[in-house]
Design a protein around this motif. Structure first.
Motif, PDB file in Angstrom:
ATOM      1  N   ARG A 248       0.836  -1.211   0.000  1.00  0.00           N
ATOM      2  CA  ARG A 248       0.000   0.000   0.000  1.00  0.00           C
ATOM      3  C   ARG A 248       0.864   1.252   0.000  1.00  0.00           C
ATOM      4  O   ARG A 248       0.555   2.229  -0.684  1.00  0.00           O
ATOM      5  CB  ARG A 248      -0.923  -0.001   1.218  1.00  0.00           C
ATOM      6  N   ARG A 249       1.951   1.243   0.772  1.00  0.00           N
ATOM      7  CA  ARG A 249       2.880   2.382   0.786  1.00  0.00           C
ATOM      8  C   ARG A 249       3.494   2.586  -0.592  1.00  0.00           C
ATOM      9  O   ARG A 249       3.633   3.716  -1.058  1.00  0.00           O
ATOM     10  CB  ARG A 249       3.997   2.123   1.809  1.00  0.00           C
ATOM     11  N   ARG A 250       3.870   1.494  -1.239  1.00  0.00           N
ATOM     12  CA  ARG A 250       4.467   1.573  -2.565  1.00  0.00           C
ATOM     13  C   ARG A 250       3.476   2.130  -3.583  1.00  0.00           C
ATOM     14  O   ARG A 250       3.824   2.947  -4.425  1.00  0.00           O
ATOM     15  CB  ARG A 250       4.941   0.182  -2.996  1.00  0.00           C
ATOM     16  N   GLU A 251       2.226   1.719  -3.509  1.00  0.00           N
ATOM     17  CA  GLU A 251       1.211   2.206  -4.457  1.00  0.00           C
ATOM     18  C   GLU A 251       0.917   3.683  -4.246  1.00  0.00           C
ATOM     19  O   GLU A 251       0.665   4.416  -5.178  1.00  0.00           O
ATOM     20  CB  GLU A 251      -0.064   1.374  -4.343  1.00  0.00           C
ATOM     21  N   ARG A 252       0.933   4.123  -2.989  1.00  0.00           N
ATOM     22  CA  ARG A 252       0.715   5.563  -2.719  1.00  0.00           C
ATOM     23  C   ARG A 252       1.869   6.410  -3.258  1.00  0.00           C
ATOM     24  O   ARG A 252       1.656   7.530  -3.674  1.00  0.00           O
ATOM     25  CB  ARG A 252       0.586   5.797  -1.220  1.00  0.00           C
ATOM     26  N   ALA A 253       3.064   5.853  -3.223  1.00  0.00           N
ATOM     27  CA  ALA A 253       4.229   6.602  -3.692  1.00  0.00           C
ATOM     28  C   ALA A 253       4.231   6.765  -5.215  1.00  0.00           C
ATOM     29  O   ALA A 253       4.837   7.681  -5.736  1.00  0.00           O
ATOM     30  CB  ALA A 253       5.507   5.910  -3.254  1.00  0.00           C
ATOM     31  N   ARG A 254       3.548   5.870  -5.915  1.00  0.00           N
ATOM     32  CA  ARG A 254       3.521   5.946  -7.392  1.00  0.00           C
ATOM     33  C   ARG A 254       2.608   6.988  -7.890  1.00  0.00           C
ATOM     34  O   ARG A 254       1.850   7.631  -7.643  1.00  0.00           O
ATOM     35  CB  ARG A 254       3.094   4.614  -7.988  1.00  0.00           C
TER      36      ARG A 254
END
Length: 137
Positions: free
Chosen positions: A131-137
């Motif tokens: 989820r953190r990775r998807e928010r960063a994209r």
């Protein structure tokens, strides 16, 4: 002959369900945390008596979370995190068999529950990292 637009080459690269190279590195990280935490157990029990009795449990949760949170390019981040955390436990398991607890033999229920904890903590950590990775994209 020409490729149609629906051919395999037009779709692009296949999704990475579990990033194996990252999972192996994450399992190594978890193993390092488990080994260092296990070696520090006598110190924790001597100087922090309240925390010392739960020291190995805390170290295990931290190790499994550290392993599970390294998701790399995986699409199924909970599965990836669970695999990485379980891998770190499986890497330390031979040491448990080699040096059994001083108070008695090996407890199969404890080994199975630790493996289950690795899967659950790793999956949660992997999900949160995804989820953190998807928010960063």
């Amino acid at each position: 002959m020409s490729n149609s637009a629906g051919g395999a080459s037009a779709r692009g690269p296949a999704p990475v369900l579990v990033d194996v190279a990252t999972a192996v590195r994450a399992a190594s990280t978890g193993l390092s945390v488990l080994l260092l935490g296990g070696l520090m157990t006598p110190i924790a029990q001597a100087y922090l008596p309240v925390v010392g009795q739960f020291w190995l449990l805390l170290v295990s949760v931290v190790a499994f979370a550290a392993a599970g949170s390294q998701v790399g390019d995986a699409e199924l981040t909970p599965v990836h995190g669970a695999c990485a955390a379980l891998g770190s436990f499986l890497l330390v398991l031979p040491l448990i068999f080699w040096f059994p607890p001083a108070g008695g033999g090996l407890d199969l229920a404890q080994i199975v529950s630790a493996a289950g904890a690795a899967v659950v903590v790793g999956a949660v950590a992997g999900h949160l990292a995804g989820r953190r990775r998807e928010r960063a994209r």
